[in-house]
Design an enzyme around this catalytic site. Structure first.
Site, PDB file in Angstrom:
ATOM      1  N   CYS A  92      40.509  53.771  41.791  1.00  0.00           N
ATOM      2  CA  CYS A  92      40.815  52.423  41.296  1.00  0.00           C
ATOM      3  C   CYS A  92      39.902  51.438  42.018  1.00  0.00           C
ATOM      4  O   CYS A  92      39.976  51.298  43.243  1.00  0.00           O
ATOM      5  CB  CYS A  92      42.282  52.115  41.575  1.00  0.00           C
ATOM      6  SG  CYS A  92      42.776  50.463  41.072  1.00  0.00           S
ATOM      7  N   CYS A 116      39.721  45.243  36.026  1.00  0.00           N
ATOM      8  CA  CYS A 116      39.570  46.658  36.385  1.00  0.00           C
ATOM      9  C   CYS A 116      38.160  46.881  36.918  1.00  0.00           C
ATOM     10  O   CYS A 116      37.175  46.677  36.201  1.00  0.00           O
ATOM     11  CB  CYS A 116      39.821  47.530  35.152  1.00  0.00           C
ATOM     12  SG  CYS A 116      39.617  49.290  35.480  1.00  0.00           S
TER      13      CYS A 116
HETATM   14  N1  LIG Z   1      41.882  51.189  37.750  1.00  0.00           N
HETATM   15  C1  LIG Z   1      41.488  49.815  37.671  1.00  0.00           C
HETATM   16  C2  LIG Z   1      42.570  48.836  37.836  1.00  0.00           C
HETATM   17  C3  LIG Z   1      43.599  48.874  36.760  1.00  0.00           C
HETATM   18  C4  LIG Z   1      44.757  48.114  37.238  1.00  0.00           C
HETATM   19  C5  LIG Z   1      45.932  48.269  36.379  1.00  0.00           C
HETATM   20  N2  LIG Z   1      46.617  49.503  36.606  1.00  0.00           N
HETATM   21  C6  LIG Z   1      46.844  47.076  36.525  1.00  0.00           C
HETATM   22  O1  LIG Z   1      47.884  47.075  35.854  1.00  0.00           O
HETATM   23  O2  LIG Z   1      46.531  46.115  37.248  1.00  0.00           O
HETATM   24  C7  LIG Z   1      40.348  49.526  38.598  1.00  0.00           C
HETATM   25  O3  LIG Z   1      39.469  50.348  38.714  1.00  0.00           O
HETATM   26  O4  LIG Z   1      40.302  48.437  39.202  1.00  0.00           O
END
Ligand SMILES: N[C@H](CCC[C@H](N)C(=O)O)C(=O)O
Length: 221
Positions: free
Chosen positions: A161, A14
């Site tokens: 994200c 993440c």
């Molecule tokens: N929000 C995160 C990624 C989480 C990814 C997650 N939702 C998954 O299952 O891969 C970021 O800032 O990179």
């Protein structure tokens, strides 16, 4: 670092959490160096505290080979870069990439016309993604500006994200849509992305903010 989605599933990596954890460790003097590494799912992420509230993090190398993302080979191709894709009336070009976690990226003409919740859910759970996928919709604004909306695997629509921004950036560089540095605008804020010539190393610079603190009591039953 271990990172969990809001549905309790575990993510491999993440970007936002990496910057946030780095900032927290530094501000609380748990880590006194301005440059250090965070390990997430055995992936080493180098972080640098640029100044208070601003962190630069190196993300994993983008991987396009479908078996490593993973993606089922329904197109008969080793990589899926801008392949025609359709689901329940949504037609676009699909690219898939792993940033340590799986991402499905769509570049669209007009982001505001996309039903992010509906299409995001369908893509996340599409049978071609055995581990499900994160899903990003992006619009190129200029040669160094991208706007994107994200639907996250296990969390649904979120405002930003980090790995998603990197996935969009990686596909945009690979398909010559932008130069090797760009700002990705998201609802929750901006991230600055840059990469080396071969798209092997990607850095992401962005803020973190401590919004609250507390104690978490962990009980075993
Ligand atoms: N929000 C995160 C990624 C989480 C990814 C997650 N939702 C998954 O299952 O891969 C970021 O800032 O990179």
């Amino acid at each position: 670092m271990e990172i969990y989605n809001s549905d309790g599933s575990k993510a491999e990596i993440c970007g936002n959490a990496t910057r946030s954890l780095a900032g927290y460790l530094y501000e609380n003097q748990i880590e006194k160096n301005q440059t250090f590494s965070i390990f997430s799912n055995q992936i080493q992420l180098q972080v640098e505290i640029i100044r208070n509230n601003l962190v630069k993090a190196q993300l994993p190398k983008p991987i396009f080979e479908i078996e490593k993302i993973p993606v089922e080979n329904i197109f008969g191709l080793q990589m899926i870069i801008e392949e025609s894709f359709e689901v329940e009336g949504f037609k676009s070009k699909l690219s898939t990439v792993s940033m340590g976690n799986p991402h499905a990226v769509f570049f669209v003409e007009d982001l505001e016309k996309i039903d992010v919740e509906k299409v995001g859910y369908l893509v996340e759970n599409h049978k071609m993604f055995p581990n499900k996928t994160n899903c990003e919709f992006a619009e190129i604004k200029s040669e160094n500006e991208i706007k994107m909306y994200v639907w996250e695997r296990g969390s649904g629509r979120t405002k930003a994200c980090g790995s998603g921004a990197a996935a969009v950036f990686a596909v945009a560089v690979k398909t010559n849509k932008i130069s090797r540095s760009a700002t990705v605008h998201m609802e929750g804020g901006d991230l600055f992305l840059e990469c080396d010539e071969n798209l092997e190393r990607i850095w992401q610079t962005g803020p973190y903010k401590i919004i609250c603190e507390g104690f978490y009591y962990y009980y075993y039953y």
